[in-house]
Design a protein around this motif. Structure first.
Motif, PDB file in Angstrom:
ATOM      1  N   THR A  69       0.838  -1.186   0.000  1.00 43.99           N
ATOM      2  CA  THR A  69       0.000   0.000   0.000  1.00 43.99           C
ATOM      3  C   THR A  69       0.877   1.242   0.000  1.00 43.99           C
ATOM      4  O   THR A  69       1.746   1.387   0.863  1.00 43.99           O
ATOM      5  N   ILE A  70       0.648   2.129  -0.964  1.00 49.66           N
ATOM      6  CA  ILE A  70       1.375   3.386  -1.023  1.00 49.66           C
ATOM      7  C   ILE A  70       0.506   4.485  -0.430  1.00 49.66           C
ATOM      8  O   ILE A  70      -0.716   4.498  -0.612  1.00 49.66           O
ATOM      9  N   SER A  71       1.128   5.408   0.280  1.00 50.51           N
ATOM     10  CA  SER A  71       0.409   6.522   0.875  1.00 50.51           C
ATOM     11  C   SER A  71       1.345   7.709   0.998  1.00 50.51           C
ATOM     12  O   SER A  71       2.561   7.566   0.866  1.00 50.51           O
ATOM     13  N   ARG A  72       0.770   8.880   1.245  1.00 54.47           N
ATOM     14  CA  ARG A  72       1.602  10.063   1.424  1.00 54.47           C
ATOM     15  C   ARG A  72       1.107  10.877   2.603  1.00 54.47           C
ATOM     16  O   ARG A  72      -0.088  10.937   2.895  1.00 54.47           O
ATOM     17  N   ASP A  73       2.032  11.504   3.284  1.00 55.62           N
ATOM     18  CA  ASP A  73       1.746  12.398   4.388  1.00 55.62           C
ATOM     19  C   ASP A  73       2.396  13.728   4.041  1.00 55.62           C
ATOM     20  O   ASP A  73       3.597  13.915   4.244  1.00 55.62           O
ATOM     21  N   ASN A  74       1.617  14.639   3.492  1.00 54.96           N
ATOM     22  CA  ASN A  74       2.173  15.902   3.024  1.00 54.96           C
ATOM     23  C   ASN A  74       2.726  16.746   4.175  1.00 54.96           C
ATOM     24  O   ASN A  74       3.676  17.502   3.985  1.00 54.96           O
ATOM     25  N   ALA A  75       2.148  16.613   5.361  1.00 55.88           N
ATOM     26  CA  ALA A  75       2.645  17.358   6.510  1.00 55.88           C
ATOM     27  C   ALA A  75       4.067  16.954   6.853  1.00 55.88           C
ATOM     28  O   ALA A  75       4.855  17.776   7.322  1.00 55.88           O
ATOM     29  N   LYS A  76       4.397  15.688   6.642  1.00 64.37           N
ATOM     30  CA  LYS A  76       5.745  15.191   6.894  1.00 64.37           C
ATOM     31  C   LYS A  76       6.594  15.152   5.636  1.00 64.37           C
ATOM     32  O   LYS A  76       7.763  14.752   5.698  1.00 64.37           O
ATOM     33  N   ASN A  77       6.013  15.539   4.499  1.00 63.28           N
ATOM     34  CA  ASN A  77       6.718  15.528   3.220  1.00 63.28           C
ATOM     35  C   ASN A  77       7.308  14.144   2.936  1.00 63.28           C
ATOM     36  O   ASN A  77       8.446  14.013   2.488  1.00 63.28           O
ATOM     37  N   THR A  78       6.506  13.134   3.180  1.00 62.20           N
ATOM     38  CA  THR A  78       6.973  11.759   3.101  1.00 62.20           C
ATOM     39  C   THR A  78       5.944  10.877   2.406  1.00 62.20           C
ATOM     40  O   THR A  78       4.739  11.027   2.617  1.00 62.20           O
ATOM     41  N   VAL A  79       6.435   9.963   1.586  1.00 63.79           N
ATOM     42  CA  VAL A  79       5.626   8.926   0.971  1.00 63.79           C
ATOM     43  C   VAL A  79       6.042   7.586   1.565  1.00 63.79           C
ATOM     44  O   VAL A  79       7.233   7.342   1.803  1.00 63.79           O
ATOM     45  N   TYR A  80       5.070   6.719   1.793  1.00 62.31           N
ATOM     46  CA  TYR A  80       5.322   5.435   2.426  1.00 62.31           C
ATOM     47  C   TYR A  80       4.945   4.294   1.499  1.00 62.31           C
ATOM     48  O   TYR A  80       4.089   4.426   0.625  1.00 62.31           O
ATOM     49  N   LEU A  81       5.584   3.165   1.706  1.00 63.81           N
ATOM     50  CA  LEU A  81       5.194   1.925   1.065  1.00 63.81           C
ATOM     51  C   LEU A  81       5.094   0.859   2.144  1.00 63.81           C
ATOM     52  O   LEU A  81       6.112   0.381   2.648  1.00 63.81           O
ATOM     53  N   GLN A  82       3.870   0.530   2.513  1.00 58.92           N
ATOM     54  CA  GLN A  82       3.628  -0.538   3.473  1.00 58.92           C
ATOM     55  C   GLN A  82       3.640  -1.862   2.730  1.00 58.92           C
ATOM     56  O   GLN A  82       2.849  -2.062   1.806  1.00 58.92           O
ATOM     57  N   MET A  83       4.516  -2.761   3.128  1.00 61.56           N
ATOM     58  CA  MET A  83       4.683  -4.038   2.460  1.00 61.56           C
ATOM     59  C   MET A  83       4.320  -5.150   3.434  1.00 61.56           C
ATOM     60  O   MET A  83       4.977  -5.320   4.462  1.00 61.56           O
ATOM     61  N   ASN A  84       3.281  -5.894   3.108  1.00 61.33           N
ATOM     62  CA  ASN A  84       2.822  -7.004   3.923  1.00 61.33           C
ATOM     63  C   ASN A  84       2.955  -8.311   3.156  1.00 61.33           C
ATOM     64  O   ASN A  84       3.101  -8.318   1.937  1.00 61.33           O
ATOM     65  N   SER A  85       2.881  -9.399   3.883  1.00 67.20           N
ATOM     66  CA  SER A  85       2.944 -10.735   3.285  1.00 67.20           C
ATOM     67  C   SER A  85       4.130 -10.860   2.338  1.00 67.20           C
ATOM     68  O   SER A  85       4.006 -11.338   1.210  1.00 67.20           O
TER      69      SER A  85
END
Length: 121
Positions: A69-85
């Motif tokens: 799952t990709i997501s972004r937090d503009n307040a932290k100026n960061t994009v995440y990639l949650q990797m499961n399984s």
């Protein structure tokens, strides 16, 4: 120009999870579509996910759909990639990259240094 730094990689067992971060500086991430790519030794680089600047639409490679799952937090100026399984075939160096044009384009001009993800028991 935006500078990107990936973090969060490591060694995990099959079935485990990791959350990668792509931190930006020099510009707000709101100006960019952000993609995640990966490259394993001897393999071509492949796109795994992307998030659009316009409407937040997300894209996933078929190999990771339902697990990442990709997501972004503009307040932290960061994009995440949650990797499961996670699977051994997910082992690669993961990179984030930025473009102003499109998630489906070829002009990702700003790249991070990469973070190693190793999935092994």
């Amino acid at each position: 120009q935006v500078q990107l730094v990936e973090s969060g990689g490591g060694l995990v067992q099959p079935g485990g999870s990791l959350k990668l971060s792509c931190a930006a500086s020099g510009s707000t991430l709101d100006y960019y579509h952000i993609g995640w790519f990966r490259q394993a030794p001897g393999k071509a680089r492949e796109g795994v996910s992307c998030i659009s600047r316009h409407d937040g639409m997300t894209y996933y490679a078929n190999s990771v759909k339902g697990r990442f799952t990709i997501s972004r937090d503009n307040a932290k100026n960061t994009v995440y990639l949650q990797m499961n399984s996670l699977k051994p075939e997910d082992t690669a160096v993961y990179y984030c990259a930025a473009t102003r044009s499109s998630c489906t384009g070829t002009d990702f001009g700003s790249w991070g240094q990469g973070t190693q993800v190793t999935v092994s028991s």
